[in-house]
Design an enzyme around this catalytic site. Structure first.
Site, mmCIF file in Angstrom:
data_model
loop_
_atom_site.group_PDB
_atom_site.id
_atom_site.type_symbol
_atom_site.label_atom_id
_atom_site.label_comp_id
_atom_site.label_asym_id
_atom_site.label_seq_id
_atom_site.Cartn_x
_atom_site.Cartn_y
_atom_site.Cartn_z
ATOM 1 N N ASP A 52 13.879 41.807 54.926
ATOM 2 C CA ASP A 52 14.775 42.665 54.142
ATOM 3 C C ASP A 52 15.882 43.134 55.089
ATOM 4 O O ASP A 52 15.973 42.661 56.239
ATOM 5 C CB ASP A 52 13.989 43.804 53.454
ATOM 6 C CG ASP A 52 13.582 44.930 54.410
ATOM 7 O OD1 ASP A 52 13.776 44.796 55.643
ATOM 8 O OD2 ASP A 52 13.052 45.941 53.927
ATOM 9 N N CYS A 87 10.670 43.536 58.248
ATOM 10 C CA CYS A 87 11.323 44.635 57.533
ATOM 11 C C CYS A 87 11.540 45.757 58.543
ATOM 12 O O CYS A 87 11.488 45.498 59.752
ATOM 13 C CB CYS A 87 10.529 45.055 56.301
ATOM 14 S SG CYS A 87 8.878 45.705 56.598
ATOM 15 N N THR A 144 9.641 48.338 59.287
ATOM 16 C CA THR A 144 8.395 48.660 59.992
ATOM 17 C C THR A 144 7.419 47.499 60.092
ATOM 18 O O THR A 144 6.453 47.574 60.848
ATOM 19 C CB THR A 144 7.656 49.782 59.240
ATOM 20 O OG1 THR A 144 7.398 49.309 57.899
ATOM 21 C CG2 THR A 144 8.485 51.059 59.177
ATOM 22 N N HIS A 200 -9.290 35.746 66.095
ATOM 23 C CA HIS A 200 -10.365 36.347 65.294
ATOM 24 C C HIS A 200 -10.129 36.320 63.791
ATOM 25 O O HIS A 200 -11.087 36.178 63.027
ATOM 26 C CB HIS A 200 -10.581 37.803 65.721
ATOM 27 C CG HIS A 200 -11.148 37.940 67.105
ATOM 28 N ND1 HIS A 200 -11.750 39.098 67.552
ATOM 29 C CD2 HIS A 200 -11.206 37.070 68.141
ATOM 30 C CE1 HIS A 200 -12.154 38.934 68.805
ATOM 31 N NE2 HIS A 200 -11.821 37.708 69.190
ATOM 32 N N HIS A 255 -16.235 34.140 63.743
ATOM 33 C CA HIS A 255 -15.019 34.652 63.105
ATOM 34 C C HIS A 255 -14.751 33.937 61.777
ATOM 35 O O HIS A 255 -14.210 34.532 60.848
ATOM 36 C CB HIS A 255 -13.828 34.507 64.047
ATOM 37 C CG HIS A 255 -14.044 35.213 65.355
ATOM 38 N ND1 HIS A 255 -14.219 36.577 65.437
ATOM 39 C CD2 HIS A 255 -14.163 34.739 66.622
ATOM 40 C CE1 HIS A 255 -14.414 36.930 66.696
ATOM 41 N NE2 HIS A 255 -14.385 35.819 67.443
HETATM 42 C C1 RB5 Z 1 13.603 49.890 54.049
HETATM 43 O O1 RB5 Z 1 14.300 51.063 54.271
HETATM 44 C C2 RB5 Z 1 12.194 50.009 54.602
HETATM 45 O O2 RB5 Z 1 11.442 50.836 53.777
HETATM 46 C C3 RB5 Z 1 11.543 48.645 54.731
HETATM 47 O O3 RB5 Z 1 12.319 47.847 55.563
HETATM 48 C C4 RB5 Z 1 10.148 48.619 55.326
HETATM 49 O O4 RB5 Z 1 10.076 49.325 56.512
HETATM 50 C C5 RB5 Z 1 9.063 48.944 54.402
HETATM 51 O O5 RB5 Z 1 7.880 48.938 54.730
#
Ligand code: RB5
Length: 163
Positions: A8, A65, A67, A98, A133
């Protein structure tokens, strides 16, 4: 090895960098978007990559993304996908050995390009150890079958023979 990669807006810059790592490794990949830093919804990018991996069209998926977390949550809804958020090299190795993870997620707001590249290299090059595993991964698959069956029954569909 064929890799499906997507991001994203929060992972777009990291995706562009990791494509250069894939080029350097000589790994064949398809970029499923997004193609700019304009705001998009991460499940729209997680789903096609997860489905492509689950169908066996690609060996591995890489999802970026902000995070790495939302991408992993969304991708793990697709049966057969074992998506993991990894931000350290120890876990990159261990999750291949694993968990036989087949989708790697990372956060562009969490890791820098150098560490992310090392994580990707290790994750792509480390084999699954199998043995005990494999038994545990098989148990994860049986959880998927059980819930797929329960959902079909709930929807009034025929009972699942594997439930
Ligand atoms: C977008 O702002 C953010 O929420 C997305 O990139 C991600 O971190 C979601 O888990």
């Amino acid at each position: 090895m064929k890799v499906a990669i997507a991001a994203d807006h929060g992972g777009f810059a990291l995706k562009e960098h990791l494509k250069s790592v894939l080029d350097e490794l000589g790994v064949d990949y398809t970029d499923f978007g997004c193609h700019s830093e304009g705001s998009v919804d991460y499940p729209d990018y997680a789903l096609p990559v997860a489905e492509a991996v689950a169908r066996g069209e690609y060996d591995r998926g890489v999802l970026l993304c902000g995070t790495g977390l939302g991408m992993a949550i969304a991708a793990n809804k697709v049966p057969g996908v074992r998506a993991v958020t990894v931000h350290d090299t120890f876990s990159a190795r261990a999750t291949r050995q694993h968990n036989d993870s087949n989708v790697l997620t990372m956060g562009g707001r969490v890791v820098g390009p150098g560490l992310a590249g090392d994580i990707l290299r290790i994750w792509l090059q480390t084999p699954f150890e199998g043995g005990r595993h494999q038994r545990r991964v098989d148990k994860i698959a049986s959880i998927e079958r059980r819930w797929a069956g329960e959902l079909r029954e709930e929807a009034g569909d025929v009972a699942c023979p594997n439930c």
